[in-house]
Design a protein around this motif. Structure first.
Motif, PDB file in Angstrom:
ATOM      1  N   ILE A 198      27.272 -23.349  -2.740  1.00 42.86           N
ATOM      2  CA  ILE A 198      28.671 -23.753  -2.905  1.00 42.86           C
ATOM      3  C   ILE A 198      28.763 -25.199  -2.416  1.00 42.86           C
ATOM      4  CG2 ILE A 198      31.074 -23.318  -2.285  1.00 42.86           C
ATOM      5  CD1 ILE A 198      30.217 -20.414  -1.609  1.00 42.86           C
ATOM      6  N   GLU A 199      29.288 -26.077  -3.251  1.00 46.65           N
ATOM      7  CA  GLU A 199      29.436 -27.480  -2.876  1.00 46.65           C
ATOM      8  C   GLU A 199      30.778 -27.761  -2.218  1.00 46.65           C
ATOM      9  OE1 GLU A 199      28.812 -29.552  -6.593  1.00 46.65           O
ATOM     10  OE2 GLU A 199      26.662 -29.746  -6.158  1.00 46.65           O
ATOM     11  N   GLU A 200      31.822 -27.055  -2.689  1.00 45.41           N
ATOM     12  CA  GLU A 200      33.176 -27.342  -2.219  1.00 45.41           C
ATOM     13  C   GLU A 200      34.031 -26.090  -2.357  1.00 45.41           C
ATOM     14  OE1 GLU A 200      35.202 -30.963  -3.833  1.00 45.41           O
ATOM     15  OE2 GLU A 200      36.682 -29.500  -4.547  1.00 45.41           O
ATOM     16  N   CYS A 201      34.942 -25.903  -1.420  1.00 45.85           N
ATOM     17  CA  CYS A 201      35.937 -24.840  -1.554  1.00 45.85           C
ATOM     18  C   CYS A 201      37.254 -25.366  -1.018  1.00 45.85           C
ATOM     19  CB  CYS A 201      35.516 -23.569  -0.830  1.00 45.85           C
ATOM     20  SG  CYS A 201      35.479 -23.692   0.959  1.00 45.85           S
ATOM     21  N   GLY A 202      38.334 -24.786  -1.508  1.00 43.22           N
ATOM     22  CA  GLY A 202      39.633 -25.220  -1.040  1.00 43.22           C
ATOM     23  C   GLY A 202      40.643 -24.104  -1.093  1.00 43.22           C
ATOM     24  N   TYR A 203      41.700 -24.266  -0.294  1.00 46.25           N
ATOM     25  CA  TYR A 203      42.743 -23.270  -0.198  1.00 46.25           C
ATOM     26  C   TYR A 203      44.083 -23.966  -0.001  1.00 46.25           C
ATOM     27  CZ  TYR A 203      45.287 -19.217   1.808  1.00 46.25           C
ATOM     28  OH  TYR A 203      46.185 -18.217   2.065  1.00 46.25           O
ATOM     29  N   VAL A 204      45.007 -23.758  -0.932  1.00 46.57           N
ATOM     30  CA  VAL A 204      46.373 -24.261  -0.812  1.00 46.57           C
ATOM     31  C   VAL A 204      47.214 -23.081  -0.341  1.00 46.57           C
ATOM     32  CG1 VAL A 204      48.309 -25.408  -1.961  1.00 46.57           C
ATOM     33  CG2 VAL A 204      45.958 -25.869  -2.726  1.00 46.57           C
ATOM     34  N   LYS A 205      47.405 -23.004   0.948  1.00 42.59           N
ATOM     35  CA  LYS A 205      48.045 -21.829   1.550  1.00 42.59           C
ATOM     36  C   LYS A 205      49.456 -21.581   1.012  1.00 42.59           C
ATOM     37  CE  LYS A 205      48.443 -19.482   5.916  1.00 42.59           C
ATOM     38  NZ  LYS A 205      47.956 -19.414   7.265  1.00 42.59           N
ATOM     39  N   ASP A 206      50.234 -22.637   0.767  1.00 41.61           N
ATOM     40  CA  ASP A 206      51.620 -22.482   0.309  1.00 41.61           C
ATOM     41  C   ASP A 206      51.740 -21.657  -0.966  1.00 41.61           C
ATOM     42  OD1 ASP A 206      52.384 -24.028   2.442  1.00 41.61           O
ATOM     43  OD2 ASP A 206      52.732 -25.846   1.266  1.00 41.61           O
ATOM     44  N   ILE A 207      50.775 -21.799  -1.870  1.00 36.32           N
ATOM     45  CA  ILE A 207      50.842 -21.076  -3.146  1.00 36.32           C
ATOM     46  C   ILE A 207      49.726 -20.044  -3.297  1.00 36.32           C
ATOM     47  CG2 ILE A 207      52.106 -22.889  -4.356  1.00 36.32           C
ATOM     48  CD1 ILE A 207      49.429 -23.769  -5.617  1.00 36.32           C
ATOM     49  N   GLY A 208      48.807 -19.976  -2.323  1.00 37.86           N
ATOM     50  CA  GLY A 208      47.727 -18.996  -2.368  1.00 37.86           C
ATOM     51  C   GLY A 208      46.597 -19.362  -3.324  1.00 37.86           C
ATOM     52  N   PHE A 209      46.535 -20.618  -3.736  1.00 38.80           N
ATOM     53  CA  PHE A 209      45.516 -21.045  -4.698  1.00 38.80           C
ATOM     54  C   PHE A 209      44.203 -21.366  -3.985  1.00 38.80           C
ATOM     55  CE2 PHE A 209      43.482 -24.513  -7.188  1.00 38.80           C
ATOM     56  CZ  PHE A 209      43.196 -23.779  -8.319  1.00 38.80           C
ATOM     57  N   VAL A 210      43.097 -20.845  -4.528  1.00 37.38           N
ATOM     58  CA  VAL A 210      41.764 -21.118  -3.981  1.00 37.38           C
ATOM     59  C   VAL A 210      40.827 -21.558  -5.093  1.00 37.38           C
ATOM     60  CG1 VAL A 210      41.963 -19.482  -2.069  1.00 37.38           C
ATOM     61  CG2 VAL A 210      40.995 -18.716  -4.222  1.00 37.38           C
ATOM     62  N   TRP A 211      39.775 -22.294  -4.696  1.00 37.09           N
ATOM     63  CA  TRP A 211      38.734 -22.642  -5.652  1.00 37.09           C
ATOM     64  C   TRP A 211      37.398 -22.760  -4.951  1.00 37.09           C
ATOM     65  CZ3 TRP A 211      41.933 -26.508  -3.771  1.00 37.09           C
ATOM     66  CH2 TRP A 211      41.318 -27.618  -3.221  1.00 37.09           C
ATOM     67  N   LEU A 212      36.369 -22.564  -5.744  1.00 33.85           N
ATOM     68  CA  LEU A 212      34.984 -22.758  -5.316  1.00 33.85           C
ATOM     69  C   LEU A 212      34.298 -23.606  -6.374  1.00 33.85           C
ATOM     70  CD1 LEU A 212      33.985 -19.079  -4.482  1.00 33.85           C
ATOM     71  CD2 LEU A 212      34.360 -20.881  -2.830  1.00 33.85           C
ATOM     72  N   LYS A 213      33.547 -24.603  -5.952  1.00 37.16           N
ATOM     73  CA  LYS A 213      32.707 -25.369  -6.873  1.00 37.16           C
ATOM     74  C   LYS A 213      31.263 -25.120  -6.469  1.00 37.16           C
ATOM     75  CE  LYS A 213      35.857 -29.029  -8.171  1.00 37.16           C
ATOM     76  NZ  LYS A 213      36.106 -30.470  -8.252  1.00 37.16           N
ATOM     77  N   LEU A 214      30.480 -24.652  -7.432  1.00 38.73           N
ATOM     78  CA  LEU A 214      29.069 -24.335  -7.190  1.00 38.73           C
ATOM     79  C   LEU A 214      28.192 -25.414  -7.814  1.00 38.73           C
ATOM     80  CD1 LEU A 214      29.254 -20.592  -8.279  1.00 38.73           C
ATOM     81  CD2 LEU A 214      29.739 -21.555  -6.040  1.00 38.73           C
ATOM     82  N   GLN A 215      26.967 -25.550  -7.323  1.00 39.12           N
ATOM     83  CA  GLN A 215      26.031 -26.510  -7.912  1.00 39.12           C
ATOM     84  C   GLN A 215      25.755 -26.172  -9.370  1.00 39.12           C
ATOM     85  OE1 GLN A 215      22.524 -26.683  -5.469  1.00 39.12           O
ATOM     86  NE2 GLN A 215      23.604 -27.656  -3.767  1.00 39.12           N
ATOM     87  N   LYS A 216      25.714 -24.865  -9.673  1.00 36.57           N
ATOM     88  CA  LYS A 216      25.491 -24.403 -11.044  1.00 36.57           C
ATOM     89  C   LYS A 216      25.959 -22.962 -11.136  1.00 36.57           C
ATOM     90  CE  LYS A 216      20.790 -22.994  -9.976  1.00 36.57           C
ATOM     91  NZ  LYS A 216      19.390 -23.085 -10.285  1.00 36.57           N
ATOM     92  N   LYS A 217      26.020 -22.436 -12.353  1.00 34.87           N
ATOM     93  CA  LYS A 217      26.374 -21.024 -12.530  1.00 34.87           C
ATOM     94  C   LYS A 217      25.407 -20.168 -11.734  1.00 34.87           C
ATOM     95  CE  LYS A 217      28.344 -21.235 -17.142  1.00 34.87           C
ATOM     96  NZ  LYS A 217      28.283 -20.685 -18.506  1.00 34.87           N
TER      97      LYS A 217
END
Length: 163
Positions: free
Chosen positions: A50-69
């Protein structure tokens, strides 16, 4: 609240409102903590690079960026993660999920929702596809360390009946 919403791209504006982390180890730790906080099993995300992850708590949005599938096998279920995975989280549920497919036997399902519910047989986790099909499994199958591996194998007959 987010039902008909299109999944936002991970923009710089969105990142400015988020807790953002970089690096495989930190992202896995933060995401495991988030899963536990919302009531989902901590072994649900069992991938690396996993290269990057994020969380926008106000709206519950999350993401993960991986080096590859990446692919990971949970018992008979093969899960494929795209290089970018996004979702909204709330207690006991991940919804509007993008970038994740699962295969049980020979059929691939593009997943858009994951949730946990208590059942008389024990808690189950359900994976729902964008076309409304769903698969349910014992939560123990997705716990870190897989202490419940034998229990999950014994409960497999139940899962097959519920499909």
């Amino acid at each position: 609240m987010h039902k008909a919403q299109a999944m936002p791209l991970v923009t710089e504006e969105l990142k400015s409102k988020a807790e953002v982390y970089y690096g495989d180890q930190v992202c896995r730790e933060k995401f495991s903590l988030l899963l536990a906080e919302i009531g989902l099993p901590d072994g649900l995300l069992n991938i690396q690079d996993i290269e990057e992850c994020g969380y926008v708590k106000d709206i519950g949005f999350v993401w993960l960026k991986l080096q590859k599938k990446r692919e990971h096998r949970f018992d008979n279920i093969l899960v494929c993660y795209d290089s970018v995975v996004t979702a909204y989280v709330e207690p006991n549920k991940i919804k509007n999920l993008t970038g994740v497919k699962a295969r049980d036997f020979l059929v691939w399902f593009t997943l858009n929702e994951i949730y946990v519910k208590g059942q008389p047989e024990g808690p189950v986790i359900t994976f729902k596809s964008i076309v409304g099909l769903s698969m349910s499994f014992p939560v123990s199958l997705f716990k870190a360390g897989r202490e419940g591996k034998e229990e999950a194998k014994e409960e497999k007959w139940w899962r097959m009946i519920k499909l």
